[in-house]
Design a protein around this motif. Structure first.
Motif, short mmCIF file in Angstrom:
data_model
loop_
_atom_site.label_atom_id
_atom_site.label_comp_id
_atom_site.label_asym_id
_atom_site.label_seq_id
_atom_site.Cartn_x
_atom_site.Cartn_y
_atom_site.Cartn_z
N VAL B 39 35.00 46.66 44.94
CA VAL B 39 36.18 46.55 44.06
C VAL B 39 37.15 45.54 44.65
N ILE B 40 37.35 45.61 45.99
CA ILE B 40 38.32 44.69 46.63
C ILE B 40 37.80 43.26 46.57
N VAL B 41 36.51 43.08 46.81
CA VAL B 41 35.92 41.73 46.72
C VAL B 41 36.08 41.18 45.30
N ALA B 42 35.83 42.06 44.30
CA ALA B 42 35.98 41.62 42.90
C ALA B 42 37.42 41.22 42.64
N LEU B 43 38.37 41.99 43.21
CA LEU B 43 39.79 41.69 42.98
C LEU B 43 40.16 40.30 43.48
N SER B 44 39.54 39.89 44.61
CA SER B 44 39.87 38.57 45.13
C SER B 44 39.49 37.49 44.13
N PHE B 45 38.33 37.65 43.48
CA PHE B 45 37.91 36.66 42.49
C PHE B 45 38.73 36.78 41.21
N ILE B 46 39.09 38.02 40.87
CA ILE B 46 39.91 38.22 39.66
C ILE B 46 41.28 37.57 39.85
N HIS B 47 41.78 37.58 41.10
CA HIS B 47 43.05 36.89 41.40
C HIS B 47 42.95 35.41 41.06
N ILE B 48 41.81 34.81 41.41
CA ILE B 48 41.61 33.38 41.11
C ILE B 48 41.69 33.17 39.59
N LEU B 49 41.00 34.07 38.85
CA LEU B 49 41.01 33.96 37.38
C LEU B 49 42.43 34.04 36.85
#
Lengths: 499, 140
Positions: B39-49
């Motif tokens: 979930v945290i790894v996904a959040l880092s990419f979602i931040h980019i989005l």
């Protein structure tokens, strides 16, 4: 068993994941993996059935990872689960074969195959799972794949049908999960045999009846039992033909009828009130499905309503609850799975060749599509219950069982519905395959070979399935029915098998 | 997004990503594991989005890569699970022979955690990506 029972779940799962992993670059991989998995699974399920039939106790319990229940997960192979495995994997193999050419007109066929394989994994898991929570997980795996497959065409009506199916399916899952949670709070275990054991030593209060109602509604929705049937006539016609065949042929039976029967008979020990509900709703499904099917012009929609009606027969027979009725129910389940899958294949072939499913725009196709016409004639007559086809024998068993049990009025309804079934199938045959060939259909060609082979194999099974009542074959059905008729005695057999 | 958001995102994104990996890898030693880490790894990419838009996000992690990583995680998890179940090793795997500060001290748990991290991380990102693409299509 010389095979690891995990194969039934792990093989289709692995094939599905590999299809996603490599299918984008290697398009043909999806088809190869689906075919190899389906053939292996059919052979494995035939072997499992043979193996179980020849065990003295007719049951084989596999403890996953060697962990003992109730902590560990058990996979249960008995006469009932193995016969269901054979039916599911047979229809899956035929659907896979049929898909070879049919699915070419869709883009991204690898997505189709990966979802198809996930659905098979879910169905196999539901059938062999020995505990309620794993059953729920596999039920969700199969359901989610089915929602996506219904929307596979991505046309507006496909998406609408898929959404409707997903909403109704999610509601069903919610009811089932709630039922499992309440039951767990009462018995403190999730293993089905252990639940039966605990329930047999406790008074069956209101909570237990509430849980039975939740399961009846939840699994009734999955089985498209009237009044929970509204999603089916939209969802089944929208899916690609091989998936419609899977949905009507095995998905509603496995996720609905099989689980419901397993829970009501083996976990709750043949609760008479639940059986009465099954009988009444089964009769209602028979009548409503048949009356709705008569008025349909779309072939697949008519077949979908017919599924509701035929599921009614199976539920009605299970509701009667006598050994003969249960044999009739299981036999009708097998016959309907084969014949309805065949008819959905035929409807797919007609649509493939003519680009329409509207019976009013068709006619005289037996001159252009002789194989499709002949196989659909056999399938129609089998479902309508005409001798000597297999469907006749299963309906006869159900009606005799109803008369023997003293349900004369409902037996009469079953006979009348059978006549109505014959009427709408003859109408389908007449409007689609017989009569004069329409000018617009002059250049129509027979469906591709792979689609025809799948249809012919299923048609041959429709003719030959009556042999299951031959004395040397009858024990297969009888032992499967015996599993249900054990009632809560199932727990002793399973617990004996575990030790 | 504004320059402030973009700058802060650029500074924090690596830390969030590494924190996700840390949570994943120490799942068998303390609180955490593949799901939380994913979930945290996904959040880092979602931040980019969120900060730079879907085009920049999709350049970093394309749909094909997402599918590949997700199914790779699933294949690894399944292979480890089947191996474990059939070889009856899982009792050792679960009765953690874990030693503090030693990542590879429990037989199969780190492999499961990493596989789950792949599945959950890419799965959540894929859902967010699908929603972003759907919204963009609707606006057009």
């Amino acid at each position: 068993m010389y095979l690891s029972p995990l194969l039934f779940i792990a093989l289709p799962l692995a094939a599905a994941f590999f299809t996603v992993l490599l299918g984008v670059r290697l398009r043909v991989l999806g088809y190869i993996l689906a075919s190899v998995s389906a053939i292996t699974l059919l052979l494995a399920s035939l072997y499992a059935s043979y193996f179980v039939q020849h065990l003295p106790s007719h049951i084989f319990i596999y403890k996953v990872g060697g962990w003992m229940p109730p902590l560990g997960i058990t996979l249960v192979f008995d006469a009932l689960s193995t016969i269901m495995l054979v039916v599911v994997n047979l229809i899956s193999l035929m659907a896979g074969l049929y898909s070879l050419r049919y699915i070419e007109r869709y883009t991204d066929s690898w997505k189709f195959y990966s979802l198809f394989l996930l659905m098979i994994a879910g169905l196999n898991g539901v059938i062999i799972s020995g505990d309620l929570f794993n059953l729920y997980v596999f039920l969700e795996v199969a359901s989610l794949s089915a929602y996506a497959l219904v929307a596979f065409g991505t046309e507006a009506q496909d998406l609408e049908a898929s959404f409707k199916y997903a909403v109704m399916g999610a509601l069903a899952s919610l009811l089932i999960l709630l039922g499992i949670a309440f039951l767990y709070s009462y018995v403190s275990t999730l293993n089905m045999a252990e639940i039966a054991f605990v329930l047999s030593g406790k008074p069956q209060g209101l909570l237990v009846y509430f849980v039975i109602m939740l399961f009846l509604a939840g699994f009734g929705l999955k089985a498209a039992m009237v009044p929970f049937h509204a999603w089916l006539p939209d969802a089944h016609p929208s899916a690609p033909a091989p998936i419609s065949a899977m949905l009507s042929g095995v998905v509603i039976k496995t996720l609905g009828v099989y689980v419901l029967a397993r829970i009501i008979f083996n976990v709750f020990g043949m609760s008479q009130k639940a059986l009465l509900v099954l009988m009444v709703l089964g009769t209602l499904s028979m009548v409503v499905g048949a009356l709705m099917a008569i008025t349909q012009r779309d072939i697949k929609r008519m077949l979908a309503y017919s599924s509701i009606s035929q599921m009614g027969y199976i539920l009605f027979a299970l509701g009667i609850g006598t050994p003969l009725a249960v044999i009739g129910a299981l036999f009708h389940l097998i016959n309907h799975a084969v014949a309805k899958s065949l008819l959905f294949f035929n409807s797919g072939a007609v649509e493939y060749s003519t680009h329409t499913r509207d019976m009013d725009s068709l006619g005289g196709l037996n001159k252009r599509m002789p194989v499709t016409a002949a196989t659909s004639f056999i399938g129609s007559l089998s479902i309508a219950g005409l001798p000597p086809l297999a469907g006749f024998w299963s309906k006869l068993l159900i009606i005799i069982a109803a008369v023997q049990a003293g349900h004369l009025a409902m037996a009469l309804v079953a006979v009348i519905v059978s006549i109505i079934t014959l009427v709408y199938y003859l109408k389908f045959q007449n409007q689609t395959f017989f009569g004069a060939l329409r000018g617009t259909l002059d250049k129509v060609k027979e469906a591709p070979l792979s689609m025809n082979i799948a249809a012919v194999i299923l048609a041959l099974i429709c003719v030959g399935a009556g042999l299951l009542l031959v004395p040397s074959m009858r024990p297969i059905l009888e032992r499967a029915a015996d599993v249900l008729m054990l009632g809560s005695g199932y727990k002793d057999v399973v617990m004996g098998g575990v030790r | 997004m504004t320059l402030i958001v973009k700058t802060i995102t650029r500074l924090t994104i690596g830390i969030i990503f590494i924190y996700g990996i840390y949570i994943t890898l120490q799942g068998h030693l303390g609180p955490g594991g593949g799901f939380a880490g994913g979930v945290i790894v996904a959040l880092s990419f979602i931040h980019i989005l969120l900060a730079f838009g879907k085009d920049v996000g999709m350049r970093k992690l394309t749909q094909k890569k997402v599918l590949f990583l997700m199914s790779l995680g699933a294949v690894v998890f399944l292979a480890a699970a089947v191996f474990n179940f059939t070889m009856r090793h899982n009792q050792e795997a679960y009765t953690l022979h874990a030693e503090k500060f030693r990542i590879f001290s429990s037989l199969f748990m780190p492999i499961y955690d990493i596989a789950v991290c792949f599945m959950i991380g890419t799965g959540l990102y894929a859902i967010f990506l699908a929603l972003a693409l759907f919204t963009a299509e609707n606006k057009e």
